[in-house]
Design a protein around this motif. Sequence first.
Motif, mmCIF file in Angstrom:
data_model
loop_
_atom_site.group_PDB
_atom_site.id
_atom_site.type_symbol
_atom_site.label_atom_id
_atom_site.label_comp_id
_atom_site.label_asym_id
_atom_site.label_seq_id
_atom_site.Cartn_x
_atom_site.Cartn_y
_atom_site.Cartn_z
ATOM 1 N N ARG A 195 11.337 8.651 -6.369
ATOM 2 C CA ARG A 195 11.054 8.044 -7.662
ATOM 3 C C ARG A 195 11.425 8.952 -8.813
ATOM 4 O O ARG A 195 11.938 8.505 -9.839
ATOM 5 C CB ARG A 195 9.578 7.657 -7.757
ATOM 6 N N ARG A 254 0.824 -1.208 0.000
ATOM 7 C CA ARG A 254 0.000 0.000 0.000
ATOM 8 C C ARG A 254 0.861 1.263 0.000
ATOM 9 O O ARG A 254 0.445 2.309 -0.493
ATOM 10 C CB ARG A 254 -0.948 -0.015 1.210
ATOM 11 N N CYS A 255 2.062 1.154 0.539
ATOM 12 C CA CYS A 255 2.971 2.312 0.549
ATOM 13 C C CYS A 255 3.486 2.651 -0.836
ATOM 14 O O CYS A 255 3.885 3.778 -1.114
ATOM 15 C CB CYS A 255 4.176 2.030 1.460
ATOM 16 N N LYS A 271 5.580 9.267 3.319
ATOM 17 C CA LYS A 271 4.313 9.264 2.608
ATOM 18 C C LYS A 271 4.270 8.106 1.637
ATOM 19 O O LYS A 271 5.296 7.544 1.264
ATOM 20 C CB LYS A 271 4.162 10.578 1.830
ATOM 21 N N GLN A 272 3.114 7.805 1.191
ATOM 22 C CA GLN A 272 2.928 6.855 0.104
ATOM 23 C C GLN A 272 3.762 7.306 -1.090
ATOM 24 O O GLN A 272 3.766 8.474 -1.447
ATOM 25 C CB GLN A 272 1.458 6.918 -0.303
ATOM 26 N N SER A 273 4.467 6.385 -1.675
ATOM 27 C CA SER A 273 5.320 6.756 -2.807
ATOM 28 C C SER A 273 4.589 6.571 -4.124
ATOM 29 O O SER A 273 4.731 5.566 -4.801
ATOM 30 C CB SER A 273 6.593 5.914 -2.785
ATOM 31 N N ASP A 274 3.792 7.572 -4.479
ATOM 32 C CA ASP A 274 3.159 7.536 -5.792
ATOM 33 C C ASP A 274 4.099 8.164 -6.810
ATOM 34 O O ASP A 274 5.261 8.402 -6.527
ATOM 35 C CB ASP A 274 1.802 8.236 -5.742
ATOM 36 N N PRO A 306 1.991 2.137 -4.238
ATOM 37 C CA PRO A 306 0.819 1.615 -4.945
ATOM 38 C C PRO A 306 1.100 1.185 -6.383
ATOM 39 O O PRO A 306 0.378 0.343 -6.907
ATOM 40 C CB PRO A 306 -0.168 2.796 -4.901
ATOM 41 N N ASP A 307 2.134 1.724 -7.002
ATOM 42 C CA ASP A 307 2.344 1.427 -8.425
ATOM 43 C C ASP A 307 3.137 0.145 -8.690
ATOM 44 O O ASP A 307 3.191 -0.322 -9.825
ATOM 45 C CB ASP A 307 3.074 2.590 -9.108
#
Lengths: 118, 118
Positions: B26, A56-57, B17-20, A59-60
């Motif tokens: 990234r 979930r951390c 944080k979530q790594s989008d 997502p991609d």
Amino acid sequence: MVRNIDYQMEKSQKIIKQSDENCPVRKSLALLGGKWTLLILFQINDRVLRYGELKRCIPDISEKMLIQELNSLVENKLVSKKAYPEIPPRVEYCLTELGLKTLPIADKLASFGLQNLK
Amino acid sequence: MVRNIDYQMEKSQKIIKQSDENCPVRKSLALLGGKWTLLILFQINDRVLRYGELKRCIPDISEKMLIQELNSLVENKLVSKKAYPEIPPRVEYCLTELGLKTLPIADKLASFGLQNLK
DNA sequence: AATATTTCTAACCATTAGGTAGGTACATTA
DNA sequence: TAATGTACCTACCTAATGGTTAGAAATATT
């Protein structure tokens, strides 16, 4: 042939050697240079995360890549894995001593990105 | 959906944080994550190098990869290129302001490699 | 009985990265 | 005439990376 030389990098006087296969930058890159590697280490950070949480951390990432990376990180002793004999399964990942030492690299990447990339 | 959030990384209290796709790690990796990219930047460093000199600095890289990387580094404004209208040709490469800012990342990779990898 | 949960595997395919081998241009040098 | 040096470029090939889909395994829940 130059070998076993001191790679020294001080701000004031930098000595740069030929980058052959012993170059520490190359060796680090070989270990950490994958698309997801440093990101996964950065996300785990000083936490203890279950597989699903980690997923979930990031997502991609595909499930396949995530376990593939985790397996090789465990193999390379950057991450340690603890599986509980439960159903449904529960597995926890955290960084090893060595893994923790990669965090400054990820931090530099993060601050570079923050300051210079939109 | 979490977006435009502060990515903050202080040693004492780290907020992850979530790594989008907006994650600075990234984005940096997308720019610098290739097999040779950071090594080339590290070799150029604060110097002005001709193509042939650079090639000698990284003996294992193929010519194709070297010019391919150099071209994309120039495109991404990490490296600047000066070609002299001479025969035989003479071309000089050096880091841009932005390119210089990647050196701390390479330095961290180098010191990690030096201290932890045989 | 059927379904959900969680971690992980396997098979398959597409895309990309990277390597090899060769070639070009043109002035100088032998 | 031919070889040399420099900085490329091109075509072709392989290897590495990455994505999709399906499913296994065992227990709890519905």
